[in-house]
Design an enzyme around this catalytic site. Structure first.
Site, mmCIF file in Angstrom:
data_model
loop_
_atom_site.group_PDB
_atom_site.id
_atom_site.type_symbol
_atom_site.label_atom_id
_atom_site.label_comp_id
_atom_site.label_asym_id
_atom_site.label_seq_id
_atom_site.Cartn_x
_atom_site.Cartn_y
_atom_site.Cartn_z
ATOM 1 N N SER A 26 -49.288 3.324 38.462
ATOM 2 C CA SER A 26 -50.609 2.918 38.919
ATOM 3 C C SER A 26 -51.173 1.842 37.980
ATOM 4 O O SER A 26 -50.607 0.757 37.902
ATOM 5 C CB SER A 26 -51.525 4.144 39.029
ATOM 6 O OG SER A 26 -52.720 3.829 39.680
ATOM 7 N N GLU A 54 -58.178 -7.246 54.277
ATOM 8 C CA GLU A 54 -58.859 -8.438 54.758
ATOM 9 C C GLU A 54 -57.900 -9.619 54.822
ATOM 10 O O GLU A 54 -56.800 -9.591 54.278
ATOM 11 C CB GLU A 54 -60.022 -8.802 53.821
ATOM 12 C CG GLU A 54 -61.105 -7.750 53.720
ATOM 13 C CD GLU A 54 -62.210 -8.178 52.762
ATOM 14 O OE1 GLU A 54 -62.471 -9.399 52.659
ATOM 15 O OE2 GLU A 54 -62.793 -7.307 52.110
ATOM 16 N N HIS A 88 -50.092 1.301 44.772
ATOM 17 C CA HIS A 88 -50.674 2.003 45.937
ATOM 18 C C HIS A 88 -50.671 1.040 47.132
ATOM 19 O O HIS A 88 -51.645 0.960 47.885
ATOM 20 C CB HIS A 88 -52.108 2.465 45.645
ATOM 21 C CG HIS A 88 -52.253 3.341 44.446
ATOM 22 N ND1 HIS A 88 -51.966 4.686 44.458
ATOM 23 C CD2 HIS A 88 -52.652 3.053 43.170
ATOM 24 C CE1 HIS A 88 -52.196 5.201 43.243
ATOM 25 N NE2 HIS A 88 -52.599 4.227 42.447
#
Length: 298
Positions: free
Chosen positions: A155, A173, A197
């Site tokens: 992460s 987006e 992720h």
């Protein structure tokens, strides 16, 4: 010379030839494991077991650095239990919260002696703020380069691997400059920009935005419970349940990134995209892709 790319529509003889080539890159003992977060800590623990094995298995001396976390003792303790259960010879936490601690002779001695370093998740800006340009980071960097240390980051610990680092941003987006916040990472694999992720949080747009701003770097998006294992010979191999997405701007012909407003859509021409899953390989410098051997029919 244009990089060689495996076309999965090739004829069977060509695929069989590639199967032999696939066996050629041999894993060196130490490696850098870049994990997309949320790795399995309960069941098979394949990614964590791979790190444990590369760090020396039953002879492993593993140092956990939870500096990215707001609860370093809790998250560090979780990994201690996991690696002790696996049978590591020694596991310890280096609870480094301030840069001054990176000058400690005890901390430096631990990092000179250990066989594996694990960077936990949390906040990548916090992690870089504590470790960047310190004796601790120099020891880790030199020992990784020398093949003396296996390093893993999950992460936030994965996000810091490149020189250019994704510090935050949006998701889902159209690519644009405001979609990604960039900062300086730890530069352990300076050629890459890592996002984690990845498909789980719909981050393709922001990785493309980052690559458009830095077209001399390779974008790597890693899904949860998925790992890109970087070998010292330049190959990376995919482990885990998801995929690793490669955004390669080597042959990019145009981007409007330097000339548009922060919220205007980006134009990026001639990007090359690879989606890699378990066992697939990619060469960081040759830009060559090879399929997993088990997918090639004999």
């Amino acid at each position: 010379m244009a990089p060689k790319v495996v076309d999965r529509r090739n004829t069977m003889p060509q695929l069989q030839a590639k199967s032999l080539e696939m066996r050629t890159p041999q894993a060196t003992k130490t490696a850098v494991l870049v994990i997309g977060g949320a790795e399995d800590k309960v069941h098979g623990r394949e990614i964590l077991r791979t790190f444990f094995g590369r760090a020396g298995a039953s002879k492993a001396y593993i140092t956990i650095i939870p500096s990215a976390s707001r609860e370093p003792a809790i998250i560090g303790g979780r990994y201690i239990r996991i690696f002790e259960e696996m049978g590591a010879e020694k596991v310890e936490i280096l609870d480094i919260r301030e840069r001054e601690q990176c000058e400690s002779s005890q901390v430096k001695a631990s990092l000179e002696a250990c066989s594996g370093v694990f960077l936990t998740g949390g906040d990548q800006l916090r992690l870089c703020g504590v470790l960047s340009d310190t004796p601790v980071m120099e020891i880790i960097r030199q020992r990784v380069r020398g093949g003396q240390l296996t390093l893993a980051g999950t992460s936030a610990g994965a996000a810091v691997m490149g020189h250019h680092m994704i510090a935050g941003g949006g998701s889902g987006e159209t690519p644009n400059r405001s979609l990604v916040d960039m900062a300086t990472g730890l530069g352990l694999i300076p050629e890459v920009i890592v996002d984690q992720h990845f498909h789980n949080r719909n981050r393709m747009g922001r990785l493309i935005s980052a690559v458009a701003a830095h077209p001399d770097r390779l974008g790597i998006g890693i899904d949860e419970d998925t790992c890109a294992v970087f070998e010292r010979d330049g190959w990376l191999q995919v482990l885990g349940k998801g995929s690793v997405t490669i955004v390669d701007p080597t042959e990019l012909t145009h981007t409007n990134e330097p000339h548009v407003g922060a919220n205007e859509p980006l134009t990026v021409h001639n990007l090359r995209l690879h989606i890699l899953s378990y066992g697939d390989r990619f060469h960081l410098y040759q830009r060559t892709v090879l399929p997993a051997v088990h997918r090639i029919s004999s």
